[in-house]
Design an enzyme around this catalytic site. Structure first.
Site, short mmCIF file in Angstrom:
data_model
loop_
_atom_site.label_atom_id
_atom_site.label_comp_id
_atom_site.label_asym_id
_atom_site.label_seq_id
_atom_site.Cartn_x
_atom_site.Cartn_y
_atom_site.Cartn_z
N CYS A 1 4.53 34.03 -101.67
CA CYS A 1 4.91 34.40 -103.05
C CYS A 1 4.81 35.90 -103.24
O CYS A 1 5.82 36.60 -103.21
CB CYS A 1 4.02 33.67 -104.05
SG CYS A 1 4.40 31.91 -104.14
N VAL B 1 4.29 23.11 -104.99
CA VAL B 1 4.76 23.11 -106.37
C VAL B 1 5.23 21.72 -106.82
O VAL B 1 4.84 21.21 -107.86
CB VAL B 1 5.92 24.14 -106.53
CG1 VAL B 1 6.68 23.93 -107.82
CG2 VAL B 1 5.34 25.55 -106.47
N1 LIG Z 1 3.01 27.68 -103.51
C1 LIG Z 1 2.80 28.28 -104.66
O1 LIG Z 1 1.70 28.51 -105.06
C2 LIG Z 1 3.92 28.68 -105.58
C3 LIG Z 1 3.59 29.10 -106.87
C4 LIG Z 1 4.61 29.43 -107.73
C5 LIG Z 1 5.92 29.36 -107.29
N2 LIG Z 1 6.21 28.99 -106.01
C6 LIG Z 1 7.61 28.91 -105.62
O2 LIG Z 1 7.99 27.54 -105.67
C7 LIG Z 1 8.92 27.24 -104.62
C8 LIG Z 1 8.39 26.12 -103.76
O3 LIG Z 1 7.23 26.57 -103.11
P1 LIG Z 1 6.20 25.60 -102.39
O4 LIG Z 1 5.00 26.41 -102.09
O5 LIG Z 1 6.04 24.34 -103.15
O6 LIG Z 1 6.98 25.30 -101.03
P2 LIG Z 1 6.56 24.24 -99.92
O7 LIG Z 1 7.08 24.78 -98.65
O8 LIG Z 1 5.12 23.88 -100.05
O9 LIG Z 1 7.38 22.93 -100.30
C9 LIG Z 1 8.74 22.84 -100.24
C10 LIG Z 1 9.15 21.42 -99.89
O10 LIG Z 1 10.58 21.37 -99.89
C11 LIG Z 1 11.00 20.53 -98.83
N3 LIG Z 1 12.39 20.86 -98.51
C12 LIG Z 1 12.88 21.91 -97.81
N4 LIG Z 1 14.24 21.85 -97.76
C13 LIG Z 1 14.60 20.72 -98.43
C14 LIG Z 1 15.84 20.12 -98.72
N5 LIG Z 1 16.99 20.65 -98.31
N6 LIG Z 1 15.84 18.98 -99.45
C15 LIG Z 1 14.69 18.42 -99.86
N7 LIG Z 1 13.47 18.95 -99.62
C16 LIG Z 1 13.43 20.09 -98.90
C17 LIG Z 1 10.03 20.83 -97.71
O11 LIG Z 1 10.01 19.78 -96.78
C18 LIG Z 1 8.71 20.99 -98.49
O12 LIG Z 1 8.00 19.78 -98.58
C19 LIG Z 1 9.15 28.57 -103.90
O13 LIG Z 1 10.24 29.22 -104.46
C20 LIG Z 1 7.89 29.34 -104.20
O14 LIG Z 1 8.11 30.74 -104.14
C21 LIG Z 1 5.24 28.62 -105.18
#
Ligand SMILES: NC(=O)c1ccc[n+]([C@@H]2O[C@H](COP(=O)([O-])OP(=O)(O)OC[C@H]3O[C@@H](n4cnc5c(N)ncnc54)[C@H](O)[C@@H]3O)[C@@H](O)[C@H]2O)c1
Length: 421
Positions: free
Chosen positions: A257, A13
């Site tokens: 998700c 995201v």
């Molecule tokens: N992946 C999707 O398609 C999608 C779509 C819509 C919504 N979401 C939601 O968006 C959010 C993020 O999802 P994502 O898929 O991007 O997750 P992801 O795991 O791909 O990325 C999260 C990032 O956050 C970093 N992180 C973790 N803890 C941290 C901290 N304390 N400080 C700084 N960085 C930190 C991780 O290293 C990672 O790079 C979630 O709530 C998910 O449900 C995801």
């Protein structure tokens, strides 16, 4: 002058969002605790494959694993993971821990916008107080909260971040105005102004829960159709001729998700003393499907499981992406292994290193090698060579087509048996 934006959490995201802001001319910073990820991004490599090297290099983004970078930001956008724990309870620890870090570096007047999927109340009742405590600032006076759920679909190159209407809410009218203006300047599809942060949080959670339920219904219909002895695909094709029939399909619901977010609603209801039923039923059915799929394969084999060699194609939780988190394909592999089958796996999106870590034996579409080929995540590479997949099955063996994507007659003409969910 344009605001300086800092994205916290540069995953599926956060990274495309950072790119969109940078492309629109904002000074864009990116903070992530994963130093390896920061190093890769600086070198122009995105392991999630959401951005290619050209996209990463065409804009100026400053990536850092040093939290001091946060001090420069006027707007901080939080894109942290929101998983569930082993008991399917929401795990807010990444969001809480990142909020602590942000609080320590929060500038007066800044807006902190959460994009993670959460249950209603998380932003204002959990994150706001953490930011206040760590910063010594007052929420609603010295800094402000917003919520704007992300709706991207990983691997989807058509519905990219700027092309999806963005739901936006701030803790007060002025913050909502600022955020609507900000997001409108990058989201070409426009914004939807939600009346409160809780409404925006709830809207996101129910979008995914609705999808989970619709797929669960189709899965139940698929299981029943199988028992009756009719093809699910035929049933759905007939029903879809009615104008208001919803065209959902059965399948495995994995990832972080659709299969996870409904539990956030269940938890919120529990906190308020309310029991949920429909949401839980959907989760139960979908969680059971990997076992049902494995059973279908086992029942179709004409050798005993102990003598069966099986190739599973596609280990990621969906097609054309490298994400194996909470993948139900892995569960199918484990069920087949527990039944005694020799299972080999193949996935062009998963590195050899990861396959080794998962203790998987790799295989490939070699002619007449397998008693069954189980086609799960339909990566484009597989669809480009359907004949290769079919030929990998021994004559008389089983081609299991989870999503009913391969032509049944072609398989039967080739002397293999066709099974689908
Ligand atoms: N992946 C999707 O398609 C999608 C779509 C819509 C919504 N979401 C939601 O968006 C959010 C993020 O999802 P994502 O898929 O991007 O997750 P992801 O795991 O791909 O990325 C999260 C990032 O956050 C970093 N992180 C973790 N803890 C941290 C901290 N304390 N400080 C700084 N960085 C930190 C991780 O290293 C990672 O790079 C979630 O709530 C998910 O449900 C995801």
């Amino acid at each position: 002058m344009k605001e300086t934006i800092c994205i916290v959490g540069l995953g599926y995201v956060g990274l495309p969002l950072a790119h969109a802001f940078a492309k629109a001319g904002y000074e864009t910073l990116g903070y992530d605790i994963a130093e390896k990820r920061i190093g890769e991004l600086r070198r122009g490599h995105d392991r999630t494959r959401e951005l290619n090297e050209k996209q990463l290099k065409e804009v100026t983004m400053t990536f850092s694993a040093d939290s001091e970078i946060l001090e420069r930001a006027d707007i901080i956008i939080m894109a942290l993971p929101t998983p569930v724990d082993a008991e399917n309870k929401p795990d807010l620890s990444p969001v809480e821990s990142a909020s602590k870090t942000v609080g320590k570096h929060l500038k007066k007047g800044a807006i902190v916008v959460y994009e993670s999927t959460v249950y209603p109340g998380t932003t204002e009742e959990i994150c706001g107080p953490i930011l206040e405590k760590e910063s010594g600032l007052v929420c609603g006076k010295d800094f402000f909260l917003g919520y704007s759920p992300e709706r991207i679909n990983p691997g989807d190159k058509e519905h990219t971040v700027t092309k999806i209407v963005k739901v936006v809410a701030g803790q007060d009218e002025k913050t909502t105005d600022v955020l609507c203006e900000l997001y409108s300047s990058v989201i070409t599809a426009g914004v939807h102004r939600a009346p409160s942060v809780k409404v925006a949080e709830m809207a996101k959670a129910i979008e995914n829960a609705q999808r989970d339920l619709n797929i669960a219904f189709m899965n139940e219909i698929a299981l029943l159709s199988n028992k009756i002895g009719i093809k699910t695909k035929d049933v759905l094709a007939a029903a879809a001729t009615k104008w208001n029939f919803l065209p959902f399909k059965p399948g495995l619901v994995g990832g972080h998700c659709i299969g996870v977010d409904p539990y956030y609603l269940v938890e919120k209801a529990r906190q308020l003393g309310m029991e949920t039923h429909v949401i839980d039923a959907g989760r139960q059915i979908n969680d059971r499907m990997s076992k049902e799929v494995a059973m279908q394969v086992l029942n179709a084999l004409d050798v005993s499981p102990a003598k069966a060699r099986i190739l599973v194609l596609g280990l990621t939780f969906k097609e054309n992406i490298p994400d194996t988190r909470n993948s139900k394909s892995m569960d199918v592999v484990h069920h087949l292994q527990s039944a005694g089958c020799a299972v080999e796996v193949n996935d062009p999106y998963v590195s050899d290193e990861e396959l080794k870590r998962m203790e998987m034996t790799t295989g490939a579409c070699e002619e007449n090698r397998y008693d069954a080929v189980v086609f799960l995540a339909p990566h484009r590479e597989y669809l480009a060579d359907v004949q290769g997949m079919i030929n990998a099955v021994k004559k008389g063996g089983v081609f299991y087509d989870l999503k009913s994507l391969v032509d049944r007659d072609t398989i039967e003409r080739a002397g293999r048996r066709y099974v689908a969910l």
